[in-house]
Design an enzyme around this catalytic site. Structure first.
Site, short mmCIF file in Angstrom:
data_model
loop_
_atom_site.label_atom_id
_atom_site.label_comp_id
_atom_site.label_asym_id
_atom_site.label_seq_id
_atom_site.Cartn_x
_atom_site.Cartn_y
_atom_site.Cartn_z
N HIS A 19 0.83 -1.20 0.00
CA HIS A 19 0.00 0.00 0.00
C HIS A 19 0.87 1.26 0.00
O HIS A 19 0.54 2.25 -0.64
CB HIS A 19 -0.90 0.02 1.25
N ASP A 119 -4.67 6.46 1.64
CA ASP A 119 -5.17 5.14 1.26
C ASP A 119 -6.61 4.98 1.73
O ASP A 119 -6.96 5.39 2.84
CB ASP A 119 -4.27 4.08 1.92
#
Length: 459
Positions: A19, A119
């Protein structure tokens, strides 16, 4: 470089390597187009190294305390939920302080905060930013198709598609073509209801965001992106491949294994398209028996390979030594490293195949370099990614069975790299996909990135 209107974007990546890298790569792309960057990050072992980034980046640690034993587990739902709960208050405090500093002394703060870019897994961050009146953009580091599964997850559970049952695993999911039941996103190591609740929170926060950014090829997922745009009613951008849009640069976390660049020198001495690259990413784990089977499968296939055996790849072991007898079989044609510079390995002319867990970053990088894949998904979105790679785009082949077995491994390697008609077709289609990806960088991804900069500068 795009003209900047001043101010900065607060970038807050999620502290998992798969991520973290795309979000920080996106930040670098924005910075190259005149956008100031302030990086919020979790403190401690999972902090970025400022030395790896431009001098005008600012770094703000956010103390997020989660029990080490939970972080070391494979319970993804519990980990992400705990990180969000621990993060919300300290993130809000630090963003409030930055907003106050920007109002008072712009020179010290680096200009006013235009927006937060984070994110989508940080659903608490998206909500907290909105609560402070700051526009918040969510980044999806998986595919648009996976986000569509997020959106439908509660329905999939309620209709009995999940958990996956043996008698239904090959059934089509009517609500989500081309998925079969066994292709659906799932983590066997966490509670299904907790996972569904987590995805529900992610989607709820994303619906209230100021926009969504996907690390995906616009031309491959155009239809899915359109469906998401219509359903979510927020601006949607697609920027991929980031490894082509942004100059190569280090983007890593303190404590991550450093890449062994010696394998690149070894590749220099190999024939074109002769080497199989084997890597299961930064998080996937396997049982000791599967490790032995994989080692012997590579040995029996008789082809040169570079194999990433990272610490903690094998459950219960911090490192992995080759099984007795394998080292002698592969001496001179096999290289084992603890980590590899994957983008450079995939771009190397000696590499002709990629044995992968089918994580989305790895899939994007393989497509962007035109390297066909052997897929063995382990968890999460990897099942769905493998479905697209092998059955929709048809640029890879799967290892049969749920568990790795040496005979099936050798058979898959032979199919891809043994000169078969199937392998030739896979390589041809992957080359066509790479050409389309190269063309799309300027036509689609580049324009979406430009439009994203315009949106940020409008705040």
């Amino acid at each position: 470089m795009a003209a900047s209107c001043g101010g900065r974007v607060v970038v807050f990546p999620f502290p998992f390597q798969g991520h973290f890298n795309p979000v920080m790569r996106l930040a670098r792309a924005l910075h190259a187009r005149g956008v100031g960057i302030t990086v919020f990050h979790t403190a401690g072992a999972r902090a970025p190294d400022p030395a790896d980034y431009p001098a005008d980046y600012r770094f703000v640690p956010v103390p997020v305390e989660v029990a080490p034993e939970l972080m070391a587990s494979e319970d993804i739902a519990a980990i992400v939920t705990a990180l969000n709960a621990a993060c919300e208050a300290p993130f809000r405090d630090r963003l409030s302080a930055l907003l106050s500093a920007a109002d008072g002394e712009a020179g010290e703060a680096g200009g006013r905060v235009r927006c937060v870019l984070t994110d989508v897994s940080w659903d608490a961050v998206l909500s907290a930013a909105r609560g402070l009146g700051v526009p918040a953009l969510g980044v999806m580091t998986a595919s648009a198709a996976t986000f569509r599964v997020y959106m439908a997850y509660r329905t999939l559970v309620d209709k009995g598609y999940l958990p996956v049952r043996e008698e239904r695993k090959d059934d089509a999911v009517a609500e989500l073509p081309p998925y079969r039941v066994k292709d659906l996103l799932r983590h066997e190591t966490c509670d299904l209801e907790e996972f569904a609740d987590l995805l529900g929170r992610v989607i709820a926060a994303a619906r209230l965001s100021s926009g969504l950014i996907f690390h995906t090829f616009p031309f491959i997922e155009a239809g899915t992106l359109g469906e998401i745009r219509d359903d979510m009613s927020v601006p949607v951008y697609a920027v991929a491949p980031l490894n082509k849009l942004v100059p190569a640069a280090t983007a890593s976390l303190h404590g991550e294994v450093q890449a062994d660049r010696g394998c690149l020198r070894w590749l220099d001495a190999q024939r074109a398209r002769s080497v199989l690259y084997v890597s299961f990413g930064s998080m996937a784990a396997m049982d000791p028996h599967e490790f032995v089977e994989l080692a012997w499968g590579l040995a029996d296939a008789g082809r040169p390979f570079v194999w990433v055996v990272r610490p903690n790849l094998i459950r219960g072991f911090e490192s992995g030594a080759l099984p007795d007898g394998v080292e002698d079989r592969v001496r001179g044609r096999g290289v084992v490293v603890s980590w590899a510079p994957q983008e450079e390995v995939l771009a190397h002319p000696a590499v002709g195949g990629f044995f992968t867990h089918c994580g989305w970053n790895s899939t994007v990088e393989a497509v962007s370099e035109g390297v066909p894949m052997i897929c063995h998904p382990r968890h999460g979105d990897q099942y769905g990614n493998a479905r697209y790679v092998c059955h929709v785009w048809k640029v890879g082949t799967e290892v049969a069975g749920d568990q790795l077995e040496r005979g099936e491994i050798k058979a898959a390697i032979d199919r891809l790299m043994g000169g078969s008609e199937e392998g030739e077709g896979i390589r041809k289609r992957m080359n066509e996909l790479k050409i389309a990806a190269d063309k799309g960088i300027d036509e689609s991804a580049g324009s979406d990135l430009t439009n994203l900069v315009h949106l940020i500068n409008s705040y």
